[in-house]
Design an enzyme around this catalytic site. Structure first.
Site, PDB file in Angstrom:
ATOM      1  N   GLY A  47     -19.310   7.369  55.848  1.00 17.00           N
ATOM      2  CA  GLY A  47     -17.910   7.755  55.759  1.00 17.00           C
ATOM      3  C   GLY A  47     -17.071   6.830  56.620  1.00 17.00           C
ATOM      4  O   GLY A  47     -17.596   6.188  57.546  1.00 17.00           O
ATOM      5  N   GLN A  52      -9.973   4.053  61.602  1.00 16.03           N
ATOM      6  CA  GLN A  52     -11.088   3.218  62.074  1.00 16.03           C
ATOM      7  C   GLN A  52     -10.922   1.749  61.702  1.00 16.03           C
ATOM      8  O   GLN A  52     -11.590   0.893  62.281  1.00 16.03           O
ATOM      9  CB  GLN A  52     -12.419   3.729  61.500  1.00 16.03           C
ATOM     10  CG  GLN A  52     -12.826   5.092  62.060  1.00 16.03           C
ATOM     11  CD  GLN A  52     -14.170   5.501  61.524  1.00 16.03           C
ATOM     12  OE1 GLN A  52     -14.268   6.103  60.466  1.00 16.03           O
ATOM     13  NE2 GLN A  52     -15.220   5.161  62.246  1.00 16.03           N
ATOM     14  N   CYS A  90     -21.134   7.566  64.723  1.00 11.26           N
ATOM     15  CA  CYS A  90     -19.845   7.100  64.218  1.00 11.26           C
ATOM     16  C   CYS A  90     -19.783   5.583  64.345  1.00 11.26           C
ATOM     17  O   CYS A  90     -20.180   5.027  65.385  1.00 11.26           O
ATOM     18  CB  CYS A  90     -18.721   7.741  65.031  1.00 11.26           C
ATOM     19  SG  CYS A  90     -17.080   7.259  64.499  1.00 11.26           S
ATOM     20  N   LEU A  91     -19.265   4.931  63.313  1.00 10.77           N
ATOM     21  CA  LEU A  91     -19.159   3.471  63.348  1.00 10.77           C
ATOM     22  C   LEU A  91     -18.239   2.998  64.475  1.00 10.77           C
ATOM     23  O   LEU A  91     -18.356   1.864  64.930  1.00 10.77           O
ATOM     24  CB  LEU A  91     -18.642   2.945  61.999  1.00 10.77           C
ATOM     25  CG  LEU A  91     -19.579   3.163  60.799  1.00 10.77           C
ATOM     26  CD1 LEU A  91     -18.870   2.788  59.506  1.00 10.77           C
ATOM     27  CD2 LEU A  91     -20.875   2.394  60.960  1.00 10.77           C
ATOM     28  N   HIS A 132     -16.197  15.399  59.813  1.00  2.00           N
ATOM     29  CA  HIS A 132     -16.154  14.291  60.781  1.00  2.00           C
ATOM     30  C   HIS A 132     -15.009  13.327  60.442  1.00  2.00           C
ATOM     31  O   HIS A 132     -14.234  12.927  61.322  1.00  2.00           O
ATOM     32  CB  HIS A 132     -17.515  13.580  60.757  1.00  2.00           C
ATOM     33  CG  HIS A 132     -17.610  12.352  61.618  1.00  2.00           C
ATOM     34  ND1 HIS A 132     -18.483  12.266  62.690  1.00  2.00           N
ATOM     35  CD2 HIS A 132     -16.961  11.158  61.570  1.00  2.00           C
ATOM     36  CE1 HIS A 132     -18.354  11.073  63.251  1.00  2.00           C
ATOM     37  NE2 HIS A 132     -17.437  10.378  62.587  1.00  2.00           N
ATOM     38  N   GLU A 133     -14.904  12.963  59.155  1.00  2.00           N
ATOM     39  CA  GLU A 133     -13.874  11.985  58.764  1.00  2.00           C
ATOM     40  C   GLU A 133     -12.472  12.582  58.893  1.00  2.00           C
ATOM     41  O   GLU A 133     -11.536  11.897  59.317  1.00  2.00           O
ATOM     42  CB  GLU A 133     -14.119  11.479  57.342  1.00  2.00           C
ATOM     43  CG  GLU A 133     -15.453  10.773  57.122  1.00  2.00           C
ATOM     44  CD  GLU A 133     -15.796   9.723  58.171  1.00  2.00           C
ATOM     45  OE1 GLU A 133     -14.868   9.080  58.710  1.00  2.00           O
ATOM     46  OE2 GLU A 133     -16.994   9.567  58.475  1.00  2.00           O
ATOM     47  N   HIS A 136     -11.145  12.459  62.300  1.00  2.00           N
ATOM     48  CA  HIS A 136     -10.561  11.158  62.666  1.00  2.00           C
ATOM     49  C   HIS A 136      -9.057  11.146  62.410  1.00  2.00           C
ATOM     50  O   HIS A 136      -8.307  10.491  63.140  1.00  2.00           O
ATOM     51  CB  HIS A 136     -11.196  10.026  61.845  1.00  2.00           C
ATOM     52  CG  HIS A 136     -12.469   9.484  62.417  1.00  2.00           C
ATOM     53  ND1 HIS A 136     -12.535   8.876  63.642  1.00  2.00           N
ATOM     54  CD2 HIS A 136     -13.736   9.431  61.902  1.00  2.00           C
ATOM     55  CE1 HIS A 136     -13.787   8.472  63.869  1.00  2.00           C
ATOM     56  NE2 HIS A 136     -14.535   8.805  62.841  1.00  2.00           N
TER      57      HIS A 136
HETATM   58 CO    CO Z   1     -16.565   8.479  62.720  1.00  2.00          CO
END
Ligand code: CO
Length: 152
Positions: A47, A52, A90-91, A132-133, A136
Site C-alpha cells: 500500500g 508518502q 511501512c515504506l 494503515h493507508e 497516513h
Molecule cells: Co505506511
C-alpha cells in the site's frame, strides 16, 4: 508514462499532517495515481498513500497480493467490526515494525479517479492495509498508534 516517485520517510513533517481532500479529478491526479502504483510495486509494498510521495492529497493505492489492485480518492471508513493485533511495517519507516491493533472488518467509501463514488468491504489483512493507508491521510504513522515496537 508513469514514473517512480521518491518515498519520503518519517522525519518529514508532511507525513505528520492531515492531507487535503481531492476536489479536481484531473490529469495531475491521474498521473499521481499512476506514479503511486508503479512506486508501490517497485518498493514491494502492499500500500502507499500520497503523503508518502510528498503530496498532501487524500489518495491511496493498495495491493495485498490476493485481491488485486485498488486506488481510492478521499477514502473514508464508514463501518468497523472486530479487533486484532498484528505486526505492521511501512515504506516510510524503514527497518522498524510495530504491533498495531486494527479492526478486522471494515467498510470504506471512496471515489475513483473520475470522482465516481463507490464502496467496498474488506477483512483481515486487506482491511488492515486500508486502515494503515487511511491513517497516513490523517498524518498518523503506525509508530504513532503501535502498542509496542517489534525488533527482529
Ligand atoms: Co505506511
Amino acid at each position: 508514462m508513469a514514473e517512480i516517485r521518491e518515498i519520503i520517510t518519517e522525519e518529514d513533517p508532511l507525513l505528520h499532517q492531515e492531507a487535503m481532500e481531492v476536489r479536481r479529478f484531473n490529469s495531475s491526479l491521474h498521473s499521481l495515481l499512476d506514479d503511486m502504483k508503479v512506486t508501490m510495486y517497485k518498493a514491494n509494498g502492499v500500500g502507499l498513500a500520497a503523503p508518502q510521495v510528498g503530496i498532501s492529497k487524500r489518495v491511496i493505492v493498495v495491493d495485498d497480493g490476493e485481491n488485486g489492485f485498488f486506488e481510492m480518492v478521499n477514502p473514508v471508513i464508514t463501518q468497523r467490526d472486530g479487533s486484532a493485533i498484528a505486526t505492521e511495517y511501512c515504506l516510510s519507516v524503514p527497518d522498524r515494525g510495530g504491533r498495531v491493533q486494527r479492526s478486522t472488518k471494515i467498510k470504506v467509501k471512496a471515489q475513483d479517479r473520475f470522482g465516481n463514488p463507490f464502496q467496498l468491504s474488506a477483512s483481515g489483512m486487506l482491511a488492515r492495509i486500508f486502515q494503515h493507508e487511511i491513517d497516513h491521510l490523517e498524518g498518523k504513522l503506525f509508530t504513532d498508534v503501535m502498542l509496542e515496537e517489534v525488533r527482529d
